[in-house]
Design a protein around this motif. Structure first.
Motif, short mmCIF file in Angstrom:
data_model
loop_
_atom_site.label_atom_id
_atom_site.label_comp_id
_atom_site.label_asym_id
_atom_site.label_seq_id
_atom_site.Cartn_x
_atom_site.Cartn_y
_atom_site.Cartn_z
N MET A 170 -7.46 -76.03 -12.23
CA MET A 170 -6.73 -74.54 -12.16
C MET A 170 -8.26 -73.89 -12.45
N ALA A 171 -9.26 -74.14 -12.73
CA ALA A 171 -10.39 -73.32 -13.07
C ALA A 171 -10.90 -72.46 -11.78
N HIS A 172 -11.22 -71.29 -12.08
CA HIS A 172 -11.76 -70.20 -11.15
C HIS A 172 -10.87 -69.76 -9.99
N THR A 173 -9.31 -69.48 -10.69
CA THR A 173 -8.53 -69.14 -9.68
C THR A 173 -8.58 -67.56 -9.58
N HIS A 174 -8.26 -67.07 -8.38
CA HIS A 174 -8.59 -65.60 -8.16
C HIS A 174 -7.05 -65.06 -7.53
N SER A 175 -6.61 -64.11 -8.22
CA SER A 175 -5.37 -63.51 -7.51
C SER A 175 -5.23 -62.10 -7.77
N HIS A 176 -4.46 -61.56 -6.96
CA HIS A 176 -4.20 -60.16 -7.18
C HIS A 176 -2.61 -60.02 -7.24
N ASN A 177 -1.98 -60.81 -7.33
CA ASN A 177 -0.42 -61.01 -7.41
C ASN A 177 0.30 -60.01 -8.39
N GLY A 178 1.04 -59.21 -8.05
CA GLY A 178 1.56 -58.12 -8.80
C GLY A 178 0.68 -56.98 -9.08
N HIS A 179 -0.27 -56.82 -8.35
CA HIS A 179 -0.98 -55.71 -8.36
C HIS A 179 -0.94 -54.41 -7.50
N ALA B 185 -12.95 -59.58 -15.00
CA ALA B 185 -13.07 -60.27 -16.18
C ALA B 185 -12.73 -61.83 -16.05
N HIS B 186 -13.32 -62.53 -16.99
CA HIS B 186 -12.98 -64.02 -17.08
C HIS B 186 -11.86 -64.16 -18.14
N LEU B 187 -10.99 -64.87 -17.85
CA LEU B 187 -9.80 -65.07 -18.78
C LEU B 187 -9.93 -66.54 -19.06
N VAL B 188 -9.93 -67.03 -20.50
CA VAL B 188 -10.15 -68.20 -20.85
C VAL B 188 -8.44 -68.65 -21.40
N LEU B 189 -7.98 -69.55 -20.99
CA LEU B 189 -6.36 -69.62 -21.22
C LEU B 189 -6.47 -70.96 -22.06
N ASP B 190 -5.18 -71.13 -22.64
CA ASP B 190 -4.94 -72.44 -23.33
C ASP B 190 -5.05 -73.35 -22.40
N SER B 191 -5.26 -74.68 -23.19
CA SER B 191 -5.60 -75.79 -22.18
C SER B 191 -4.20 -76.49 -21.48
N ASN B 192 -3.09 -76.01 -22.16
CA ASN B 192 -1.78 -76.41 -21.33
C ASN B 192 -1.22 -75.43 -20.58
N THR B 193 -1.87 -74.41 -20.05
CA THR B 193 -1.51 -73.46 -19.33
C THR B 193 -1.38 -74.00 -17.73
N ASP B 194 -0.50 -73.85 -16.97
CA ASP B 194 -0.33 -74.04 -15.61
C ASP B 194 -0.28 -72.82 -14.90
N PHE B 195 -0.43 -73.20 -13.46
CA PHE B 195 -0.61 -72.06 -12.60
C PHE B 195 0.52 -70.68 -12.45
N GLU B 196 1.84 -71.42 -12.77
CA GLU B 196 2.74 -70.32 -12.66
C GLU B 196 2.45 -69.42 -14.16
N ALA B 197 2.32 -70.12 -15.22
CA ALA B 197 2.03 -69.13 -16.42
C ALA B 197 0.72 -68.47 -16.60
N ALA B 198 -0.14 -68.85 -15.74
CA ALA B 198 -1.40 -68.06 -15.75
C ALA B 198 -0.97 -66.97 -14.84
N ASP B 199 -0.18 -67.03 -13.81
CA ASP B 199 -0.01 -65.84 -12.94
C ASP B 199 0.52 -64.93 -13.81
N GLN B 200 1.48 -65.35 -14.66
CA GLN B 200 2.52 -64.39 -15.51
C GLN B 200 1.51 -63.56 -16.49
N ILE B 201 0.66 -64.45 -17.04
CA ILE B 201 -0.45 -63.73 -18.00
C ILE B 201 -1.11 -62.72 -17.34
N LYS B 202 -1.46 -62.98 -16.16
CA LYS B 202 -2.47 -61.86 -15.28
C LYS B 202 -1.42 -60.59 -14.84
N LYS B 203 -0.25 -60.87 -14.57
CA LYS B 203 0.71 -59.77 -14.18
C LYS B 203 0.75 -58.91 -15.42
N GLN B 204 1.06 -59.46 -16.63
CA GLN B 204 1.18 -58.72 -17.88
C GLN B 204 0.01 -58.03 -18.35
#
Length: 311
Positions: free
Chosen positions: A1-10, A263-282
Motif C-alpha cells: 500500500m506504500a505510495h498511494t495517491h488519491s483525490h477521493n472526496g476532494h 504531504a507524506h502520511l505515515v499510517l499505522d502498520s495495520n491500515t488497509d486501503f479503505e481505512a487509508a482512504d477514510q483517513i485522507k478524507k477526514q
C-alpha cells in the motif's frame, strides 16, 4: 500500500467573482472604482491645465496610475477563471499574486514620486492657488473614499482587494492632506505646508504598503500564506486516528484565495486501503477549515516509512 495517491472526496469551490462584502460581486466593485477614478482624473487634469496648477496635474498622474492598478487587479480576477491547459495546469490563478506584488511596487513608486516632489518644493516653494486646489482635492476625498469603501469589508479576503483598498485609502489621505494644505496656504501664504503635509501622508501610506509587499513576495516565492500555521497543520493531522506521523509537508498559494498542500502520511502498520482512504478524507475536511482547499497525500506504513533522502 506504500505510495498511494488519491483525490477521493476532494471538493473545491472556485468562485473568484463573488466575495463576501458590501458588494457581493467584486468585479462590479472594480468596474465602479475604475469608472469613478477615471472620471476624476479627467476633471482634475482639466482643472490643472486651466489653472496651470502643477500640483493638480501631478496628482492627476498619480490617480491615473491607481486606475491602471485597479484595471490590473480586475484583469487578474478574470484570468483566474481561465481553465487549466496542458502548459498552465493551474490555469492563470497565480496572476492574482503577481498583480498584488505589482500593485505594492506601484504604491512604492508613487510614494517615491510624491517624496521627490515634496522635497523639491520644500527647497523651492512655488505659489499655489490654495482655495482652488482644496476644492478639487475635496472632490477627490469623496471619490477615493467611496471607492475604498467598496473594498473595505473584503480587504482581508484577498491581497488584490487589499491592494485596491490601500490605493484608494492612500489617495483619500493624499486628498485630505491637499485640502488641509490648500486652505492653510490660502489663509497664510505658507507654501512650505504643502511639502510637510506630503511627507506625513507618505509615512501613513508606507505603513500600509509594507504589509502588502511582504505578503505578496512570500506568496510569489511559494511561501506558507500568513493565515496558515505549519505546526497547527501537523498537530491537526496527528489528532486523526491512524496517522502515526506526517512529514515532507509543502504548503503554498495557488492564488490569493486558494491554497494547496502536499504531504507524506505515515499510517499505522495495520491500515488497509479503505481505512487509508477514510483517513485522507477526514484530514482533507479538517484542512478545508484551515483555508487549504487542495490537498494531496502520499501514504506509507510505519514499516515502509521513506527516508529523508527518498522524500
Amino acid at each position: 500500500m506504500a505510495h498511494t495517491h488519491s483525490h477521493n472526496g476532494h471538493s473545491h469551490s472556485h468562485d473568484h467573482g463573488h466575495i463576501h462584502g458590501p458588494i457581493t460581486n467584486i468585479n462590479t466593485a472594480f468596474v465602479v472604482g475604475i469608472v469613478l477614478n477615471l472620471a476624476f482624473v479627467v476633471i482634475e487634469a482639466g482643472v490643472g491645465l486651466y489653472s496651470k496648477s502643477l500640483a493638480l496635474l501631478t496628482d492627476a498622474g498619480h490617480n491615473l496610475s491607481d486606475v491602471a492598478s485597479l484595471a490590473l487587479a480586475l484583469l487578474a480576477f478574470r484570468l483566474a477563471k481561465v481553465k487549466p491547459t496542458h502548459t498552465f495546469t493551474y490555469g492563470y490563478r497565480k496572476t492574482t499574486i503577481l498583480v498584488a506584488l505589482l500593485n505594492a511596487v506601484i504604491l512604492l513608486i508613487a510614494i517615491g514620486g510624491i517624496g521627490y516632489e515634496a522635497a523639491m518644493r520644500l527647497n523651492h516653494p512655488q505659489p499655489i492657488e490654495g482655495r482652488e486646489v482644496a476644492i478639487v482635492a475635496g472632490v477627490g476625498i469623496l471619490i477615493n473614499s467611496l471607492t475604498a469603501f467598496l473594498f473595505f469589508r473584503s480587504q482581508h479576503t484577498d491581497l488584490n482587494i487589499k491592494g485596491a483598498y490601500l490605493h484608494m485609502a492612500a489617495d483619500a489621505l493624499v486628498s485630505l492632506g491637499v485640502v488641509f494644505a490648500g486652505l492653510l496656504i490660502s489663509a497664510t501664504g505658507w507654501y512650505w505646508v504643502d511639502s510637510i503635509t506630503s511627507f506625513i501622508v507618505i509615512v501613513v501610506i508606507l505603513i500600509g504598503t509594507w504589509g502588502l509587499l511582504r505578503d505578496s513576495i512570500i506568496l510569489s516565492l511559494d511561501g506558507v500564506p500568513k493565515d496558515i500555521n505549519l505546526d497547527e497543520v501537523e498537530s491537526k493531522a496527528l489528532q486523526i486516528k491512524g496517522i502515526h506521523k506526517i512529514h515532507h509537508i509543502h504548503i503554498w498559494a495557488i492564488s490569493t484565495t486558494e491554497n494547496a498542500l502536499t504531504a507524506h502520511l505515515v499510517l499505522d502498520s495495520n491500515t488497509d486501503f479503505e481505512a487509508a482512504d477514510q483517513i485522507k478524507k477526514q484530514l482533507r475536511h479538517e484542512l478545508e477549515h484551515m483555508n487549504i482547499q487542495h490537498a494531496t497525500f502520499e501514504t506509507e506504513l510505519v514499516t515502509q516509512e521513506c527516508t529523508s533522502r527518498q522524500c
